[in-house]
Design a protein around this motif. Structure first.
Motif, short mmCIF file in Angstrom:
data_model
loop_
_atom_site.label_atom_id
_atom_site.label_comp_id
_atom_site.label_asym_id
_atom_site.label_seq_id
_atom_site.Cartn_x
_atom_site.Cartn_y
_atom_site.Cartn_z
N ARG A 1 0.81 -1.20 0.00
CA ARG A 1 0.00 0.00 0.00
C ARG A 1 0.85 1.25 0.00
N GLU A 2 1.94 1.21 0.77
CA GLU A 2 2.84 2.36 0.80
C GLU A 2 3.40 2.63 -0.58
N HIS A 3 3.77 1.55 -1.23
CA HIS A 3 4.35 1.68 -2.56
C HIS A 3 3.35 2.33 -3.52
N ALA A 4 2.13 1.86 -3.45
CA ALA A 4 1.08 2.40 -4.33
C ALA A 4 0.85 3.88 -4.03
N ALA A 5 0.78 4.20 -2.73
CA ALA A 5 0.53 5.60 -2.35
C ALA A 5 1.67 6.49 -2.83
N LEU A 6 2.89 5.99 -2.67
CA LEU A 6 4.04 6.79 -3.09
C LEU A 6 4.01 7.04 -4.60
N ALA A 7 3.67 5.97 -5.35
CA ALA A 7 3.62 6.10 -6.81
C ALA A 7 2.66 7.22 -7.20
N ILE A 8 1.54 7.27 -6.52
CA ILE A 8 0.56 8.33 -6.80
C ILE A 8 1.15 9.71 -6.51
N HIS A 9 1.79 9.83 -5.35
CA HIS A 9 2.36 11.13 -4.99
C HIS A 9 3.43 11.58 -5.98
N LEU A 10 4.22 10.60 -6.46
CA LEU A 10 5.28 10.97 -7.40
C LEU A 10 4.69 11.44 -8.73
N LEU A 11 3.65 10.75 -9.17
CA LEU A 11 2.99 11.18 -10.41
C LEU A 11 2.42 12.59 -10.22
N CYS A 12 1.82 12.78 -9.06
CA CYS A 12 1.23 14.09 -8.74
C CYS A 12 2.31 15.17 -8.74
N PHE A 13 3.45 14.86 -8.16
CA PHE A 13 4.59 15.79 -8.13
C PHE A 13 4.93 16.23 -9.55
N LYS A 14 5.11 15.23 -10.42
CA LYS A 14 5.49 15.56 -11.79
C LYS A 14 4.41 16.38 -12.49
N HIS A 15 3.17 15.96 -12.28
CA HIS A 15 2.05 16.66 -12.91
C HIS A 15 1.97 18.12 -12.47
N LYS A 16 2.06 18.33 -11.16
CA LYS A 16 1.87 19.69 -10.64
C LYS A 16 3.06 20.60 -10.95
N MET A 17 4.23 20.01 -11.14
CA MET A 17 5.40 20.85 -11.39
C MET A 17 5.64 21.08 -12.87
N LYS A 18 4.79 20.47 -13.69
CA LYS A 18 4.95 20.71 -15.13
C LYS A 18 3.82 21.61 -15.58
N ASN A 19 4.13 22.85 -15.80
CA ASN A 19 3.06 23.80 -16.09
C ASN A 19 3.32 24.60 -17.34
N VAL A 20 2.26 25.19 -17.82
CA VAL A 20 2.39 26.03 -19.00
C VAL A 20 3.20 27.27 -18.62
N VAL A 21 4.20 27.54 -19.43
CA VAL A 21 5.02 28.73 -19.20
C VAL A 21 5.05 29.53 -20.49
N TRP A 22 4.84 30.81 -20.34
CA TRP A 22 4.85 31.67 -21.52
C TRP A 22 6.27 31.79 -22.05
N THR A 23 6.45 31.65 -23.35
CA THR A 23 7.79 31.84 -23.91
C THR A 23 7.78 32.97 -24.92
N LYS A 24 6.84 32.89 -25.82
CA LYS A 24 6.73 34.00 -26.77
C LYS A 24 5.30 34.08 -27.28
N GLY A 25 5.02 35.07 -28.08
CA GLY A 25 3.68 35.21 -28.62
C GLY A 25 2.95 36.36 -27.97
N PRO A 26 1.92 36.85 -28.65
CA PRO A 26 1.24 38.06 -28.19
C PRO A 26 0.37 37.84 -26.96
N SER A 27 -0.12 36.62 -26.73
CA SER A 27 -1.06 36.42 -25.63
C SER A 27 -0.37 35.81 -24.43
N GLY A 28 -0.68 36.36 -23.26
CA GLY A 28 -0.15 35.81 -22.02
C GLY A 28 -0.70 34.44 -21.71
N LEU A 29 -1.74 34.02 -22.44
CA LEU A 29 -2.33 32.70 -22.21
C LEU A 29 -1.51 31.61 -22.89
#
Lengths: 698, 214
Positions: free
Chosen positions: A617-645
């Protein structure tokens, strides 16, 4: 004009004979006296009213003024004016002051109830009566011993300006005037002169020192300390304040929007906030102004400094926000206020505000201009007739920022950022020379990014604005209303930055880091890192804009929804924080290794929780947290273009990892100290100092 | 048909018309079209939620649910959060909306096992959105793609909602991964994820103005 029908019941059969007027007020008076008999209860009321005013019992005066007077009017004077002064004077021992106040009410009553408006003599009498009153108040060597309820004082000033307005209109309808009236008007050319009115209002403002008082109040000081002998008295203080509002109205009437708004800006800082009427007047004043600007067929010949235009738009949105909050605190409103608000449901409507801002944007063609500007072209080539004018161009630009703010207040972060398309926040441009506007823009953009979980963008936006503030600190050190705003917003931005850096650790400029290391922020960040949810919440509620309910419910006494919108947005933010709750713990372990087997980390995590071991169970829980870590830390970042979106998915956080079957491989960021920038700045400073020293002549 | 609809909506959204409740019907039809035809337009959907905010009497829970489910299909983008910010406070009482919010919450936490479990319990809701399951699988593949160099095959199948071998092969092929028996090779992450050393670089241009001083 009085209609003779109205007067038949009261025994004034022959009144109609006096039309057209003789122009001799004395004639009318004699007539009145010979026929009129005053009811006993009215006599009693007058005596009592006078006593209360002499003794200065304001709450009772207010009661008599607000309740008894209208009631008696209804009962005894429904079809006639109140008794003439010559009849009242003997009853109240010819009390000069009381008679002036009585006449004020007497004429006001006539103005409000007589169809067609009062006769010219009455207008003049009323004017001279006001002159008497203001002379009495203004020419005294020490403050006069008179206490009146604020409500009355406000209506007094308001009525004064109203009567001026009414007179000017009456006078201008020359075709409808009789010969006699025209003659009267021509001989009496001093009364209701606009200079007179301005003079009175300005004198009241000066006498009360109200401007200085408001200034001190706004900067947190005690207004009494600068009020002076007169200004400390409630009568003078409030008359002074209400005169500012009167001036606002008067200038608007005269089409002097420049002055109107100048006065208006000064009046927004009022103890306890403005009254509902003032809020409505201010709204209609804005409507007048924007109508004037927007409905013109050719650009209006008005040039205002950009700083001013910005404050104008900013203030407009602010007053809307303030109105919405005021309206939502139902429990604090009086019955009368609620009624006013329920009848006046058009003013400060959110759609109105949106409409105004959008119209200004459209009229100025600013979006197209920005687009061309961003691509290196000449914005004037697409600006059109209106957009080429600086007034329209800048109003359009500032309205975009106004929309950014408004959308943020309503929780619509997508539109908030979208509105700023083609504006490059960090680049200097011809639009970016109003500091307050730049800072406010960054605050709202940074906040919107944070809510969209675009932490890198939020951190970039906030820290660049904060760096700008640090460099230009001396600009905002003087205490003024605008600067207080900026300083508050600066503090809020540091809080936002602190939140973002806890959720998304990343390196920022050394001088910003320095501020965040100071104990206040340091402690808060420490608590948040250790998962203290309440700390996140309190930082958020401090730093967030004061959200508005988009569709306020009808007002009922006792209900209070002012916090609902804030609660809702806080909830959304806290949901996000809760989802990320485990990430700091994982990060702290990963920081210690370059490779780490999954099983080992799972064991660490369980030890941290101190529960019984269940490896699978610990292993499973950890796997979820690690996926969550990667997901939450990978975000849209503006690089170029006219819109801030726009933007690409990136991992901008300083710690990253990947999993190779059962092994975690960790990548950390090591930052070497930066010296170059520091030395360059110090060298420049030293050089500057040296230069100054050479210039000193001894 | 879809194209004209899209253009009509785009023109509504461009002007102040976006706040006109008279356009709500058109926009709602557009939402239903998105559910049916597996297209997506976040901006239009946010405009619908905004109209509900301004006109609470026109609030339509069914359309709101579809908008929220569509937002789930666009993970890892934060569309769902944006929608949530625009929901009326009063919708908290709606059972279906609460369920969808819960789905979003566990999806955000990447608890995929739990998520699929829940989804299978509410087929009629999720089947309204065409291609719902595959849209979520795309998100799973995104997270797997950034996290793993190699992953256990069964583990991957479970993350994708307990799919069979044939379907798994399809997904592996789609993302250009490699089947290595019990393991699936995702990508060589060494190149993307490595320790960074940030050292200071001082450009000559920065120093040039200084030289004139000295």
């Amino acid at each position: 004009m009085y209609s003779s029908d109205d007067y038949n019941e009261g025994g004034y059969e022959s009144y109609g004979d006096y039309e057209p007027h003789t122009g001799d007020p004395q004639y009318d008076l004699e007539y009145d006296r010979s026929y009129y008999k005053m009811p006993e209860i009215v006599k009693k009321f007058l005596v009592y009213f006078r006593n209360m005013i002499t003794e200065g019992v304001t709450f009772e005066i207010l009661n008599l003024y607000e309740n008894t007077f209208p009631k008696l009017t209804e009962q005894y004077f429904e079809n006639s004016p109140w008794p003439d002064e010559s009849e009242v004077a003997p009853i109240v021992d010819n009390d000069h002051i009381f008679m002036i106040l009585y006449k004020e009410l007497y004429y006001r009553d006539i103005y409000s109830r007589v169809p067609g408006g009062p006769k010219p003599e009455q207008r003049f009498h009323s004017f001279y009566n006001y002159c008497d009153l203001f002379n009495y108040i203004l020419s005294a060597e020490t403050p006069v011993p008179l206490e009146l309820p604020d409500q009355w004082l406000w209506e007094l000033v308001d009525e004064f300006v109203y009567q001026f307005q009414s007179f000017a209109q009456y006078r201008s309808r020359t075709s409808k005037l009789s010969q006699a009236e025209i003659e009267t008007l021509n001989t009496e050319n001093k009364a209701w002169n606009v200079l007179c009115i301005l003079n009175v209002l300005h004198s009241l403002v000066d006498k009360s020192n109200i401007k200085r008082q408001l200034e001190v109040y706004a900067s947190g000081g005690d207004p009494d300390s600068v009020a002076g002998e007169f200004g400390r008295h409630s009568l003078y203080k409030m008359l002074g304040y209400f005169s500012l509002v009167g001036l606002l109205r008067l200038h608007s009437l005269l089409g002097d929007y420049y002055q109107a708004i100048k006065v208006n800006i000064e009046t927004t800082i009022v103890p306890g906030g403005p009254k509902p009427e003032q809020r409505f007047h201010s709204f209609y004043n804005y409507c007048d102004l924007f109508n004037y600007i927007l409905s013109a067929e050719t650009p209006v010949p008005l040039e205002l400094p950009d700083q001013w235009l910005w404050e104008l738009v900013d203030e407009f949105v602010y007053q809307f926000q303030s109105f919405a909050q005021y309206r939502s605190r139902t429990s604090k409103l009086s019955q009368a206020e609620i009624e006013t608000l329920n009848t006046e449901n058009k003013a400060w409507n959110v759609l109105c505000i949106l409409n105004v801002l959008h119209s200004l944007v459209d009229k100025s063609n600013i979006k197209r201009q920005l687009e061309v500007y961003a691509s290196g072209g000449d914005p004037d080539s697409v600006a059109g007739e209106f957009g080429r004018h600086s007034l329209y161009k800048m109003l359009g630009y500032f309205s975009l920022v106004g929309l950014l703010r408004l959308h943020s207040l309503l929780g619509d972060y997508y539109q908030a950022i979208k509105v700023l398309e083609n504006i490059e926040l960090h680049k200097k441009s011809q639009y970016s020379h109003v500091p307050a506007c730049q800072i406010s823009t960054s605050y709202y953009v940074g906040f919107a990014y944070m809510m969209m979980r675009r932490y890198s963008d939020a951190i970039r936006t906030l820290s660049s604005a904060l760096l700008y503030i640090q460099r230009t600190k001396q600009l905002f050190s003087a205490r003024s209303y605008q600067n207080d705003q900026i300083n508050k917003q600066t503090d809020q931005m540091y809080h936002l930055l602190a939140i973002c850096l806890v959720l998304h650790p990343q390196c920022v400029d050394e001088s910003i880091q320095q501020v965040l290391r100071e104990k206040n922020y340091h402690e808060k960040m420490y608590k948040m890192q250790y998962g203290e949810m309440s700390e996140f919440e309190s930082c958020f509620t401090f730093a967030c804009p004061k959200f508005l309910s988009p569709c306020p419910p009808p007002i009922e006494p006792g209900s209070n929804y002012s916090r609902d919108a804030v609660k809702h947005q806080t909830q959304v933010f806290m949901d996000e924080v809760r989802q990320q709750k485990m990430l700091p713990t994982i990060r702290s372990y990963l920081k210690l290794y370059t490779t780490l087997p999954l099983a080992k980390l799972a064991a660490f995590m369980s030890a941290a929780r101190g529960s019984e071991r269940d490896a699978a169970r610990e292993h499973a829980a950890l796997a979820i947290h690690l996926l969550c870590f990667k997901h939450k830390m990978k975000n849209v970042v503006w690089t170029k273009g006219p819109s801030g979106l726009d933007g690409k998915f990136q991992s901008g956080s300083e710690l990253d990892f990947y999993i190779d079957n059962d092994m975690i491989h960790i990548a950390d960021t090591k930052v070497a100290h930066r010296y170059g920038d520091f030395f360059i700045r110090k060298l420049l400073k030293f050089e500057e100092l040296n230069r100054k020293l050479h210039h000193i002549k001894i | 048909m879809a194209e004209t609809m899209k253009q009509t909506v785009a023109s509504i959204l461009k002007s102040i018309e976006r706040y006109n409740p008279a356009n709500l019907q058109t926009l709602e039809r557009y939402v239903e079209m998105q559910s049916r035809e597996n297209t997506y337009d976040l901006e239009a959907n946010l405009a619908v939620l905004k109209l509900y905010q301004f006109n609470p009497d026109k609030f339509n829970p069914d359309i709101t649910c579809q908008i929220l489910l569509k937002a789930l299909t666009n993970f890892p983008h934060t569309d769902f959060t944006l929608c949530k910010c625009l929901l009326l406070e009063s919708v908290g009482e709606n059972e279906t909306i609460s369920q969808i919010k819960y789905l979003a919450d566990i999806l955000e936490q990447c608890d995929f096992a739990q998520f699929w479990n829940r989804v299978h319990q509410m087929p009629e809701l999720c089947n309204r959105i065409s291609n719902f399951h595959d849209s979520i699988r795309k998100f799973v593949c995104h997270v797997v793609g950034i996290t793993f160099q190699t992953i256990d095959k069964n583990n991957l199948a479970n993350l994708l909602g307990g799919i069979d071998d044939v379907t798994l092969k399809h997904w592996v092929k789609k993302y250009g991964w490699r089947d290595e028996g019990n393991l699936i090779f995702i990508a060589n992450q060494d190149e993307n994820i490595k320790t960074k050393n940030i050292t200071e670089k001082i450009e000559f241009d920065h120093l040039a103005p200084l030289m004139t001083l000295l």
